[in-house]
Design a protein around this motif. Structure first.
Motif, PDB file in Angstrom:
ATOM      1  N   ALA A 141       0.812  -1.219   0.000  1.00  0.00           N
ATOM      2  CA  ALA A 141       0.000   0.000   0.000  1.00  0.00           C
ATOM      3  C   ALA A 141       0.843   1.265   0.000  1.00  0.00           C
ATOM      4  O   ALA A 141       0.298   2.373  -0.144  1.00  0.00           O
ATOM      5  CB  ALA A 141      -0.918  -0.002   1.210  1.00  0.00           C
ATOM      6  N   GLY A 142       2.160   1.137   0.173  1.00  0.00           N
ATOM      7  CA  GLY A 142       3.029   2.306   0.210  1.00  0.00           C
ATOM      8  C   GLY A 142       3.107   2.985   1.559  1.00  0.00           C
ATOM      9  O   GLY A 142       3.662   4.082   1.668  1.00  0.00           O
ATOM     10  N   ALA A 143       2.557   2.350   2.594  1.00  0.00           N
ATOM     11  CA  ALA A 143       2.645   2.936   3.933  1.00  0.00           C
ATOM     12  C   ALA A 143       4.082   2.932   4.437  1.00  0.00           C
ATOM     13  O   ALA A 143       4.461   3.766   5.271  1.00  0.00           O
ATOM     14  CB  ALA A 143       1.740   2.180   4.898  1.00  0.00           C
ATOM     15  N   VAL A 144       4.884   1.982   3.965  1.00  0.00           N
ATOM     16  CA  VAL A 144       6.324   1.920   4.222  1.00  0.00           C
ATOM     17  C   VAL A 144       7.005   1.646   2.895  1.00  0.00           C
ATOM     18  O   VAL A 144       6.383   1.144   1.950  1.00  0.00           O
ATOM     19  CB  VAL A 144       6.687   0.821   5.242  1.00  0.00           C
ATOM     20  N   HIS A 145       8.280   1.976   2.818  1.00  0.00           N
ATOM     21  CA  HIS A 145       9.025   1.633   1.607  1.00  0.00           C
ATOM     22  C   HIS A 145      10.457   1.258   1.978  1.00  0.00           C
ATOM     23  O   HIS A 145      10.956   1.601   3.052  1.00  0.00           O
ATOM     24  CB  HIS A 145       9.001   2.776   0.582  1.00  0.00           C
ATOM     25  N   CYS A 146      11.105   0.538   1.076  1.00  0.00           N
ATOM     26  CA  CYS A 146      12.433  -0.011   1.308  1.00  0.00           C
ATOM     27  C   CYS A 146      13.417   0.619   0.333  1.00  0.00           C
ATOM     28  O   CYS A 146      13.105   0.785  -0.855  1.00  0.00           O
ATOM     29  CB  CYS A 146      12.385  -1.531   1.122  1.00  0.00           C
ATOM     30  N   ARG A 147      14.605   0.962   0.834  1.00  0.00           N
ATOM     31  CA  ARG A 147      15.656   1.533  -0.012  1.00  0.00           C
ATOM     32  C   ARG A 147      17.008   1.266   0.624  1.00  0.00           C
ATOM     33  O   ARG A 147      17.112   0.816   1.760  1.00  0.00           O
ATOM     34  CB  ARG A 147      15.439   3.038  -0.188  1.00  0.00           C
ATOM     35  N   HIS A 148      18.072   1.588  -0.142  1.00  0.00           N
ATOM     36  CA  HIS A 148      19.415   1.553   0.434  1.00  0.00           C
ATOM     37  C   HIS A 148      19.571   2.729   1.409  1.00  0.00           C
ATOM     38  O   HIS A 148      19.019   3.809   1.174  1.00  0.00           O
ATOM     39  CB  HIS A 148      20.469   1.663  -0.663  1.00  0.00           C
ATOM     40  N   PRO A 149      20.311   2.547   2.487  1.00  0.00           N
ATOM     41  CA  PRO A 149      20.505   3.658   3.428  1.00  0.00           C
ATOM     42  C   PRO A 149      21.341   4.781   2.830  1.00  0.00           C
ATOM     43  O   PRO A 149      22.165   4.566   1.945  1.00  0.00           O
ATOM     44  CB  PRO A 149      21.213   3.010   4.616  1.00  0.00           C
ATOM     45  N   GLU A 150      21.105   5.970   3.360  1.00  0.00           N
ATOM     46  CA  GLU A 150      21.891   7.137   2.981  1.00  0.00           C
ATOM     47  C   GLU A 150      23.086   7.271   3.927  1.00  0.00           C
ATOM     48  O   GLU A 150      23.094   6.713   5.032  1.00  0.00           O
ATOM     49  CB  GLU A 150      21.011   8.383   3.044  1.00  0.00           C
ATOM     50  N   ALA A 151      24.083   8.027   3.478  1.00  0.00           N
ATOM     51  CA  ALA A 151      25.318   8.146   4.259  1.00  0.00           C
ATOM     52  C   ALA A 151      25.047   8.647   5.671  1.00  0.00           C
ATOM     53  O   ALA A 151      25.668   8.185   6.640  1.00  0.00           O
ATOM     54  CB  ALA A 151      26.297   9.068   3.540  1.00  0.00           C
ATOM     55  N   GLY A 152      24.112   9.569   5.804  1.00  0.00           N
ATOM     56  CA  GLY A 152      23.807  10.135   7.113  1.00  0.00           C
ATOM     57  C   GLY A 152      23.115   9.177   8.060  1.00  0.00           C
ATOM     58  O   GLY A 152      22.958   9.495   9.249  1.00  0.00           O
ATOM     59  N   GLU A 153      22.701   8.026   7.560  1.00  0.00           N
ATOM     60  CA  GLU A 153      22.023   7.028   8.398  1.00  0.00           C
ATOM     61  C   GLU A 153      22.952   5.924   8.897  1.00  0.00           C
ATOM     62  O   GLU A 153      22.541   5.082   9.700  1.00  0.00           O
ATOM     63  CB  GLU A 153      20.863   6.404   7.618  1.00  0.00           C
ATOM     64  N   LEU A 154      24.195   5.932   8.443  1.00  0.00           N
ATOM     65  CA  LEU A 154      25.078   4.806   8.745  1.00  0.00           C
ATOM     66  C   LEU A 154      25.436   4.705  10.223  1.00  0.00           C
ATOM     67  O   LEU A 154      25.584   3.601  10.755  1.00  0.00           O
ATOM     68  CB  LEU A 154      26.338   4.884   7.887  1.00  0.00           C
ATOM     69  N   GLU A 155      25.577   5.844  10.916  1.00  0.00           N
ATOM     70  CA  GLU A 155      25.890   5.772  12.345  1.00  0.00           C
ATOM     71  C   GLU A 155      24.742   5.127  13.117  1.00  0.00           C
ATOM     72  O   GLU A 155      24.969   4.372  14.073  1.00  0.00           O
ATOM     73  CB  GLU A 155      26.199   7.155  12.904  1.00  0.00           C
ATOM     74  N   LEU A 156      23.505   5.405  12.721  1.00  0.00           N
ATOM     75  CA  LEU A 156      22.364   4.732  13.335  1.00  0.00           C
ATOM     76  C   LEU A 156      22.450   3.225  13.092  1.00  0.00           C
ATOM     77  O   LEU A 156      22.183   2.420  13.993  1.00  0.00           O
ATOM     78  CB  LEU A 156      21.057   5.280  12.763  1.00  0.00           C
ATOM     79  N   LEU A 157      22.849   2.847  11.893  1.00  0.00           N
ATOM     80  CA  LEU A 157      22.948   1.426  11.580  1.00  0.00           C
ATOM     81  C   LEU A 157      24.075   0.745  12.347  1.00  0.00           C
ATOM     82  O   LEU A 157      23.976  -0.445  12.664  1.00  0.00           O
ATOM     83  CB  LEU A 157      23.129   1.236  10.072  1.00  0.00           C
ATOM     84  N   VAL A 158      25.137   1.479  12.659  1.00  0.00           N
ATOM     85  CA  VAL A 158      26.189   0.923  13.521  1.00  0.00           C
ATOM     86  C   VAL A 158      25.604   0.591  14.890  1.00  0.00           C
ATOM     87  O   VAL A 158      25.873  -0.474  15.464  1.00  0.00           O
ATOM     88  CB  VAL A 158      27.367   1.901  13.650  1.00  0.00           C
ATOM     89  N   GLU A 159      24.781   1.496  15.430  1.00  0.00           N
ATOM     90  CA  GLU A 159      24.124   1.222  16.712  1.00  0.00           C
ATOM     91  C   GLU A 159      23.238  -0.011  16.604  1.00  0.00           C
ATOM     92  O   GLU A 159      23.234  -0.874  17.499  1.00  0.00           O
ATOM     93  CB  GLU A 159      23.288   2.430  17.144  1.00  0.00           C
ATOM     94  N   TRP A 160      22.485  -0.093  15.514  1.00  0.00           N
ATOM     95  CA  TRP A 160      21.583  -1.232  15.333  1.00  0.00           C
ATOM     96  C   TRP A 160      22.360  -2.529  15.161  1.00  0.00           C
ATOM     97  O   TRP A 160      21.969  -3.563  15.701  1.00  0.00           O
ATOM     98  CB  TRP A 160      20.689  -0.994  14.119  1.00  0.00           C
TER      99      TRP A 160
END
Length: 286
Positions: A141-160
């Protein structure tokens, strides 16, 4: 007795032909050999590959990887090839991965059967024909969508990634783990193998293809932070990544998961995966 020897450049075709007959449980071996070759300088994705050969044909393989993991696809001679791979690499062993019975045999052969572990799991092996992928309603339905992360999101992904390793792999939460998590996040991003699910403007779940081939991908590191759980985000990030892979011609996907994780099992079965066997993952305590 078979001939046991180190594989060298020029052996790639024979290695891949052998591993392709065990495609669902050989993803790390096949993908790493294709991306990094058979020369081992201790760099990411590289390994020392040792094969057993009978009448000139490969029957068993073990690889001792740059990160200390021993990967096995060795139905007949797991002990012999694992011992030789570790001897020839000169590295310490950090864990084992492969079909469960072969992992047990390799671990025992190296004298590590009773060494303490942070993870010692006979995981369930899942397989999906991407033509049968079931799209979660929120993603459709497009309520969520999937993509590659952006550079500014990588520190969050390190935490995850750090939190994933603590919760799912039993790793101690140390500065070394954070450094390893950052290296892994950056490596997957460089490979274009990482995916985030976006709700509104925020990432809410993470997944990677930890092994990729033109026709098949392997999913790993699926993580939804506790505050976002119970909303179907894990199945949506996996399904969204596989939709993108299907558009690129990928036909199948595999993953392995702890059988005690009921939420993960429900998520994977809901999008069309089926359990087809087992897979061993052993991580040694440092």
């Amino acid at each position: 007795m078979p001939d046991v020897r180190v594989l060298r450049p020029g052996d790639e075709a024979a290695l891949d032909a052998f591993l392709a007959t065990y495609a669902e449980t050989s993803m790390f071996l096949r993908a790493n050999a294709r991306s990094a070759g058979l020369t081992d300088r201790g760099e990411p994705m590289q390994a020392t590959y040792v094969a057993a050969l009978e009448s000139g044909r490969i029957t068993d393989v073990a690889a001792h990887c740059w990160n200390g993991m021993v990967l096995v696809q060795a139905p007949s001679h797991a002990a012999a090839v694992a011992r030789e791979a570790v001897r020839r690499s000169g590295r310490g062993v950090t864990g084992f991965s492969g079909p469960w019975d072969q992992v047990i045999a390799a671990r025992r052969a190296l004298g590590l059967a009773t060494v303490p572990t942070t993870k010692d799991s006979r995981d369930e092996l899942y397989l999906l024909d991407l033509a049968r992928l079931v799209i979660p309603p929120a993603l459709a339905a497009g309520a969520v969508h999937c993509r590659h992360p952006e550079a500014g999101e990588l520190e969050l992904l390190v935490e995850w990634r750090t939190s994933f390793s603590v919760e799912a792999l039993g790793a101690p939460n140390t500065p070394d783990l954070r450094r390893a998590s950052r290296a892994d996040v950056l490596l997957q991003h460089e490979r274009g193998a990482d995916w985030v699910l976006i709700s509104g403007t925020r990432p809410v779940a993470y997944s990677v293809f930890n092994a990729m081939l033109p026709e098949i991908v392997q999913i790993g590191g699926v993580w939804t932070p506790p505050e976002h759980r119970g909303r179907g985000y894990a199945r949506s990030v996996v399904a969204g990544s596989l939709l993108a892979a299907r558009k690129q011609g990928v036909q199948r996907a595999v993953l392995f998961a702890d059988p005690t994780n009921a939420m993960a099992r429900a998520a994977y079965l809901a999008i069309g995966f089926r359990i087809v066997g087992d897979y061993g993952l052993v991580l040694l305590a440092h």
